[in-house]
Design a protein around this motif. Structure first.
Motif, PDB file in Angstrom:
ATOM      1  N   THR A   1       0.910  -1.322   0.075  1.00  0.00           N
ATOM      2  CA  THR A   1      -0.002   0.133   0.092  1.00  0.00           C
ATOM      3  C   THR A   1       0.641   1.258   0.001  1.00  0.00           C
ATOM      4  N   ASP A   2       2.131   1.058   0.580  1.00  0.00           N
ATOM      5  CA  ASP A   2       2.983   2.153   0.373  1.00  0.00           C
ATOM      6  C   ASP A   2       3.557   2.468  -1.113  1.00  0.00           C
ATOM      7  N   LEU A   3       3.556   1.415  -2.082  1.00  0.00           N
ATOM      8  CA  LEU A   3       3.869   1.847  -3.339  1.00  0.00           C
ATOM      9  C   LEU A   3       2.904   1.991  -4.483  1.00  0.00           C
ATOM     10  N   VAL A   4       1.585   1.295  -3.947  1.00  0.00           N
ATOM     11  CA  VAL A   4       0.667   0.898  -5.344  1.00  0.00           C
ATOM     12  C   VAL A   4      -0.450   2.323  -5.099  1.00  0.00           C
ATOM     13  N   SER A   5      -0.805   2.906  -6.287  1.00  0.00           N
ATOM     14  CA  SER A   5      -1.690   3.892  -6.237  1.00  0.00           C
ATOM     15  C   SER A   5      -2.934   3.186  -7.109  1.00  0.00           C
ATOM     16  N   GLN A   6      -4.110   4.039  -6.782  1.00  0.00           N
ATOM     17  CA  GLN A   6      -5.439   3.504  -7.589  1.00  0.00           C
ATOM     18  C   GLN A   6      -5.331   4.075  -9.076  1.00  0.00           C
ATOM     19  N   HIS A   7      -4.425   4.963  -9.381  1.00  0.00           N
ATOM     20  CA  HIS A   7      -4.427   5.521 -10.879  1.00  0.00           C
ATOM     21  C   HIS A   7      -3.059   5.013 -11.386  1.00  0.00           C
ATOM     22  N   SER A   8      -3.236   4.784 -12.811  1.00  0.00           N
ATOM     23  CA  SER A   8      -2.279   4.249 -13.590  1.00  0.00           C
ATOM     24  C   SER A   8      -1.215   5.405 -13.582  1.00  0.00           C
ATOM     25  N   ASN A   9      -0.080   4.888 -13.925  1.00  0.00           N
ATOM     26  CA  ASN A   9       1.273   5.770 -13.513  1.00  0.00           C
ATOM     27  C   ASN A   9       1.476   6.425 -12.326  1.00  0.00           C
ATOM     28  N   GLN A  10       0.720   6.714 -11.710  1.00  0.00           N
ATOM     29  CA  GLN A  10       0.832   7.291 -10.269  1.00  0.00           C
ATOM     30  C   GLN A  10       1.491   6.257  -9.371  1.00  0.00           C
ATOM     31  N   THR A  11       1.315   4.854  -9.714  1.00  0.00           N
ATOM     32  CA  THR A  11       2.222   3.883  -8.986  1.00  0.00           C
ATOM     33  C   THR A  11       3.423   3.762  -8.910  1.00  0.00           C
ATOM     34  N   ARG A  12       3.942   3.890 -10.530  1.00  0.00           N
ATOM     35  CA  ARG A  12       5.251   4.385 -10.947  1.00  0.00           C
ATOM     36  C   ARG A  12       5.804   5.405 -10.133  1.00  0.00           C
ATOM     37  N   LEU A  13       5.283   6.529 -10.222  1.00  0.00           N
ATOM     38  CA  LEU A  13       5.751   7.636  -9.255  1.00  0.00           C
ATOM     39  C   LEU A  13       5.968   7.585  -7.942  1.00  0.00           C
ATOM     40  N   LYS A  14       4.931   6.757  -7.242  1.00  0.00           N
ATOM     41  CA  LYS A  14       4.989   6.455  -6.003  1.00  0.00           C
ATOM     42  C   LYS A  14       5.968   5.835  -5.432  1.00  0.00           C
ATOM     43  N   THR A  15       6.208   4.362  -6.327  1.00  0.00           N
ATOM     44  CA  THR A  15       7.382   3.673  -5.953  1.00  0.00           C
ATOM     45  C   THR A  15       8.535   4.455  -6.044  1.00  0.00           C
ATOM     46  N   ARG A  16       8.791   4.916  -7.249  1.00  0.00           N
ATOM     47  CA  ARG A  16       9.990   5.637  -7.506  1.00  0.00           C
ATOM     48  C   ARG A  16      10.151   6.569  -6.357  1.00  0.00           C
ATOM     49  N   LYS A  17       9.533   7.199  -5.772  1.00  0.00           N
ATOM     50  CA  LYS A  17       9.785   8.185  -4.874  1.00  0.00           C
ATOM     51  C   LYS A  17      10.117   7.574  -3.574  1.00  0.00           C
ATOM     52  N   LYS A  18       9.668   6.457  -3.345  1.00  0.00           N
ATOM     53  CA  LYS A  18       9.981   5.744  -1.971  1.00  0.00           C
ATOM     54  C   LYS A  18      11.279   5.266  -2.163  1.00  0.00           C
ATOM     55  N   ILE A  19      11.615   4.716  -3.408  1.00  0.00           N
ATOM     56  CA  ILE A  19      13.197   4.000  -3.652  1.00  0.00           C
ATOM     57  C   ILE A  19      14.029   5.281  -3.569  1.00  0.00           C
ATOM     58  N   GLN A  20      13.561   6.496  -4.001  1.00  0.00           N
ATOM     59  CA  GLN A  20      14.730   7.551  -3.932  1.00  0.00           C
ATOM     60  C   GLN A  20      14.846   7.922  -2.567  1.00  0.00           C
ATOM     61  N   ASP A  21      14.063   7.782  -1.873  1.00  0.00           N
ATOM     62  CA  ASP A  21      13.954   8.024  -0.107  1.00  0.00           C
ATOM     63  C   ASP A  21      15.173   7.025   0.511  1.00  0.00           C
ATOM     64  N   VAL A  22      15.159   5.670  -0.020  1.00  0.00           N
ATOM     65  CA  VAL A  22      16.115   4.757   0.591  1.00  0.00           C
ATOM     66  C   VAL A  22      17.194   4.730  -0.371  1.00  0.00           C
ATOM     67  N   TRP A  23      17.393   5.308  -1.253  1.00  0.00           N
ATOM     68  CA  TRP A  23      18.601   4.954  -2.168  1.00  0.00           C
ATOM     69  C   TRP A  23      19.837   5.057  -1.278  1.00  0.00           C
ATOM     70  N   GLY A  24      20.683   3.938  -1.630  1.00  0.00           N
ATOM     71  CA  GLY A  24      21.705   3.690  -1.162  1.00  0.00           C
ATOM     72  C   GLY A  24      21.668   2.818   0.392  1.00  0.00           C
ATOM     73  N   GLY A  25      20.454   2.406   0.477  1.00  0.00           N
ATOM     74  CA  GLY A  25      20.051   1.634   1.790  1.00  0.00           C
ATOM     75  C   GLY A  25      19.330   0.466   1.292  1.00  0.00           C
ATOM     76  N   ILE A  26      18.617  -0.077   2.423  1.00  0.00           N
ATOM     77  CA  ILE A  26      18.097  -1.414   2.255  1.00  0.00           C
ATOM     78  C   ILE A  26      16.330  -1.191   2.227  1.00  0.00           C
ATOM     79  N   LEU A  27      15.571  -2.002   1.457  1.00  0.00           N
ATOM     80  CA  LEU A  27      14.317  -1.908   1.130  1.00  0.00           C
ATOM     81  C   LEU A  27      13.916  -3.240   1.482  1.00  0.00           C
ATOM     82  N   LEU A  28      13.040  -3.295   2.795  1.00  0.00           N
ATOM     83  CA  LEU A  28      12.343  -4.431   2.930  1.00  0.00           C
ATOM     84  C   LEU A  28      10.709  -4.421   2.547  1.00  0.00           C
TER      85      LEU A  28
END
Length: 290
Positions: A81-108
Motif C-alpha cells: 500500500t506504500d507503493l501502489v496507487s489507484q491510478h495508472s502511472n501514479q504507482t510508478r511515481l509513488k514507488t520511484r519516490k519511495k526508492i529515492q528516499d531509501v537510495w543507498g540503503g535497504i528496502l524491506l
C-alpha cells in the motif's frame, strides 16, 4: 565481524523453531562478512503467514546495515500500500519516490505477494506489477538492496509476472510451518517476556500450562491446515482469547493471583472461540460469493 555474528546469533536465538533455516542464514552471513567488499544479495523470504519472515528479514537487514556491506544505511520497511496507487502511472511515481528516499540503503518489502497479478483470494491487484517493475529497475541500477517477504504460493505469481525477478533476486529462504511444540514454546515465551503495551501484560500462565500440555491443546484444537495458515499468529489469538475467557469466568469479587492467572482451560476456551470465529468468517465469504 565477530561482534556482528554474535549479535546475529543472539537475535536468532530469540526465535522459536526454524533451526535449519537459521543454520543457512548463519552460513550466508559468515560468507558475506568474510568478504566485506562483496555485494550483498537481494533476497526473498518465503513462507506462510506468521512463520517469522518479517522478523528475520529485519534481523538480516540490520546485520547488513551494521557492517556496511555495500548498503550502510538503515532498513526501510514498506507494505504494498506504500507503493501502489489507484491510478495508472501514479504507482510508478509513488514507488520511484519511495526508492529515492531509501537510495543507498535497504528496502524491506513486506507482504510482497500482494504485488502479484492476483492476491490470495484471486482478485486482480491493480498496478501492483508497475510497482514491481520499478523495484526491479532500481535493483538493476544497483542503488538499493531489496529483501522481499511473502507467502510461498502467491509469491510464485510474483516470480512469473516479472522476467527479471529470479535473475536479480538470487537468494531464496523457505520458512517451514511451526510445529505444535514450537507454537507452545512460543506461547510460554510470549507470557514470560511481555511488552508493556500488550493486552496480557502482567498476566501469567497457571501451573498446569506446561509446554507439553499447551502443545497437546494446540494439536487437539487445531487442524494442520489452520496451523499452516496462521503459525505464530495462532499464539497471539490463543493468548488474547485466553485472557478474555479469564475475564468471563471471574466474578467481580476476584482478587490476588486469580486475577492474573490464565489457566489451561482458559487457553482451550480461547481456541474454541477462534475456531468458531474462523468458521463464521468462512461461511460469510461463501455467502458473499453466492
Amino acid at each position: 565481524m565477530k561482534g556482528a555474528m554474535e549479535e546475529l546469533d543472539l537475535e536468532l536465538s530469540k526465535i522459536i523453531g526454524l533451526e535449519e533455516l537459521k543454520m543457512k542464514l548463519r552460513q550466508w552471513a559468515k560468507g558475506m562478512l568474510l568478504d566485506q567488499n562483496r555485494r550483498a544479495p537481494h533476497m526473498a523470504f518465503l513462507g506462510s503467514s506468521g512463520a517469522g519472515k518479517t522478523t528475520i528479514a529485519r534481523i538480516i537487514g540490520k546485520l547488513i546495515s551494521s557492517v556496511g556491506v555495500q548498503y550502510p544505511t538503515r532498513v526501510t520497511e514498506v507494505q504494498p500500500t506504500d507503493l501502489v496507487s489507484q491510478h495508472s502511472n501514479q504507482t510508478r511515481l509513488k514507488t520511484r519516490k519511495k526508492i529515492q528516499d531509501v537510495w543507498g540503503g535497504i528496502l524491506l518489502v513486506d507482504e510482497a505477494h500482494r504485488l502479484s497479478p492476483s492476491d490470495t483470494a484471486g482478485n486482480y491487484v491493480t498496478y501492483g506489477e508497475e510497482a514491481l517493475d520499478e523495484i526491479m529497475y532500481a535493483i538493476e541500477e544497483g542503488g538499493v538492496l531489496v529483501i522481499f517477504a511473502g507467502c510461498t504460493e502467491p509469491m510464485k505469481r510474483v516470480f512469473s509476472s516479472n522476467k527479471g525477478f529470479c535473475r536479480l533476486v538470487t537468494h531464496f529462504f523457505q520458512f517451514n510451518d511451526l510445529s505444535c511444540m514450537e507454537l507452545a514454546e512460543m506461547l510460554l515465551l510470549k507470557l514470560s517476556k511481555q511488552d508493556e503495551r500488550s493486552r496480557v501484560f502482567g498476566l501469567r500462565l497457571g501451573s498446569g500450562c506446561s509446554v507439553d500440555a499447551v502443545a497437546s491443546v494446540i494439536e487437539r484444537k487445531t487442524s494442520e491446515r489452520m496451523r499452516s495458515r496462521m503459525n505464530g499468529d495462532l499464539v497471539d489469538h490463543m493468548v488474547n482469547n485466553g485472557r478474555d475467557n479469564l475475564d468471563l469466568r471471574l466474578g467481580l469479587e476476584a482478587k490476588g493471583d486469580e486475577l492474573l492467572t490464565i489457566t489451561l482451560a482458559d487457553l482451550e476456551a480461547g481456541f474454541d472461540q477462534l475456531v468458531l470465529r474462523l468458521s463464521v468468517s468462512r461461511r460469510g465469504r461463501v455467502g458473499k460469493s453466492n
